[in-house]
Motif scaffolding. Structure first.
Motif, PDB file in Angstrom:
ATOM      1  N   ASP A 146       0.774  -1.241   0.000  1.00  0.00           N
ATOM      2  CA  ASP A 146       0.108  -0.014  -0.102  1.00  0.00           C
ATOM      3  C   ASP A 146       0.828   1.331   0.138  1.00  0.00           C
ATOM      4  OD1 ASP A 146      -2.530  -1.404   0.128  1.00  0.00           O
ATOM      5  OD2 ASP A 146      -1.911  -1.709   2.237  1.00  0.00           O
ATOM      6  N   SER A 147       2.166   1.068  -0.113  1.00  0.00           N
ATOM      7  CA  SER A 147       3.255   2.040   0.093  1.00  0.00           C
ATOM      8  C   SER A 147       2.811   3.428  -0.682  1.00  0.00           C
ATOM      9  CB  SER A 147       4.666   1.891  -0.300  1.00  0.00           C
ATOM     10  OG  SER A 147       5.030   0.568   0.479  1.00  0.00           O
ATOM     11  N   PHE A 148       2.354   3.361  -1.942  1.00  0.00           N
ATOM     12  CA  PHE A 148       2.159   4.498  -2.676  1.00  0.00           C
ATOM     13  C   PHE A 148       0.591   4.749  -3.107  1.00  0.00           C
ATOM     14  CE2 PHE A 148       6.422   3.294  -3.347  1.00  0.00           C
ATOM     15  CZ  PHE A 148       7.120   4.420  -2.816  1.00  0.00           C
ATOM     16  N   THR A 149      -0.175   4.254  -2.375  1.00  0.00           N
ATOM     17  CA  THR A 149      -1.575   4.566  -2.150  1.00  0.00           C
ATOM     18  C   THR A 149      -1.562   5.905  -1.569  1.00  0.00           C
ATOM     19  OG1 THR A 149      -2.200   3.390  -0.187  1.00  0.00           O
ATOM     20  CG2 THR A 149      -2.204   2.185  -2.268  1.00  0.00           C
ATOM     21  N   PRO A 150      -2.605   6.758  -1.945  1.00  0.00           N
ATOM     22  CA  PRO A 150      -3.092   7.965  -1.502  1.00  0.00           C
ATOM     23  C   PRO A 150      -3.011   8.175   0.118  1.00  0.00           C
ATOM     24  CG  PRO A 150      -4.319   8.078  -3.607  1.00  0.00           C
ATOM     25  CD  PRO A 150      -3.522   6.562  -3.077  1.00  0.00           C
ATOM     26  N   TRP A 151      -3.714   7.056   0.578  1.00  0.00           N
ATOM     27  CA  TRP A 151      -4.375   6.954   1.837  1.00  0.00           C
ATOM     28  C   TRP A 151      -3.040   6.638   2.752  1.00  0.00           C
ATOM     29  CZ3 TRP A 151      -3.411   3.080   5.231  1.00  0.00           C
ATOM     30  CH2 TRP A 151      -3.174   1.597   4.476  1.00  0.00           C
ATOM     31  N   LEU A 153       0.160   7.100   1.929  1.00  0.00           N
ATOM     32  CA  LEU A 153       1.148   8.405   1.845  1.00  0.00           C
ATOM     33  C   LEU A 153       0.612   9.403   2.741  1.00  0.00           C
ATOM     34  CD1 LEU A 153       2.124   8.456  -1.963  1.00  0.00           C
ATOM     35  CD2 LEU A 153       3.661   7.894  -0.023  1.00  0.00           C
ATOM     36  N   ALA A 154      -0.564   9.736   2.777  1.00  0.00           N
ATOM     37  CA  ALA A 154      -1.162  10.728   3.786  1.00  0.00           C
ATOM     38  C   ALA A 154      -0.714  10.311   5.265  1.00  0.00           C
ATOM     39  CB  ALA A 154      -2.490  11.031   3.534  1.00  0.00           C
TER      40      ALA A 154
END
Length: 190
Positions: A146-151, A153-154
């Motif tokens: 999930d590293s580069f999913t928006p949630w 990263l936020a």
């Protein structure tokens, strides 16, 4: 969710929860050092909260690692939990997780033995927390699916901002320990 992905999904989720809890623990640990009460808690409660959140973070980290030990996709071996950078799945990033795990084990064990090993030894080892947290964050960014999913990263930005903000406060002139905290630390040295 199929049974084949359940271990992977719960392993990832427990890792995320662990990251959040250990972020809160870092911030509370820095706040504890000031000896000040939080606006909603007395001083002793801030220290207790730090301790309890740290242990809960360690529980979720244990859950994270345990679930991934049995997950066929992660292919973790017991050996990978002790020796960094030898794993089958993304060895460098997994190795950072191993380093973070080894450091948190040292932190938890020495905190539980604090009265037996002495405050000076405990404190020296406890400083490893400043090294543990960024290693864990980089591990999450490098190995997480999930590293580069928006949630995520936020969440990572929020966690990093929280710890960096607390650390900047700790290093600033505005961070002054209360007189009682300084006296307690001076008495511990004698």
């Amino acid at each position: 969710m199929s049974s084949s992905t359940a271990l992977w999904d719960f392993g990832r989720a427990s890792g995320v929860v662990s990251l959040v809890l250990l972020t809160v623990s870092m911030v509370l640990g820095i706040a504890t050092r000031s000896g000040r009460p939080a606006p909603w808690l007395p001083r002793f409660a801030v220290a207790e909260m730090h301790r309890n959140v740290s242990l809960l973070g360690a529980v979720f980290l244990t859950l994270h690692v345990s679930l991934l030990l049995f997950d066929p996709y992660a292919m973790l071996r017991l050996f990978d939990l002790v020796v960094p950078f030898v794993g089958n799945y993304r060895p460098f990033w997994q190795g950072l997780g191993t380093v973070a795990l080894d450091l948190i084990i040292a932190l938890v064990v020495t905190s539980l033995l604090r009265h037996r090993i002495g405050r000076r030894t405990w404190r020296a080892i406890h400083w490893a927390g400043y090294g543990f947290w960024p290693v864990a964050l980089v591990h999450a960014l490098g190995t997480g699916t999930d590293s580069f999913t928006p949630w995520f990263l936020a969440l990572a930005v929020f966690c990093a901002s929280s710890v960096l903000g607390a650390l900047c406060w700790r290093l600033s002139a505005r961070f002054t320990e209360t007189r009682l905290t300084r006296l307690t630390h001076l008495e511990a040295r004698v």
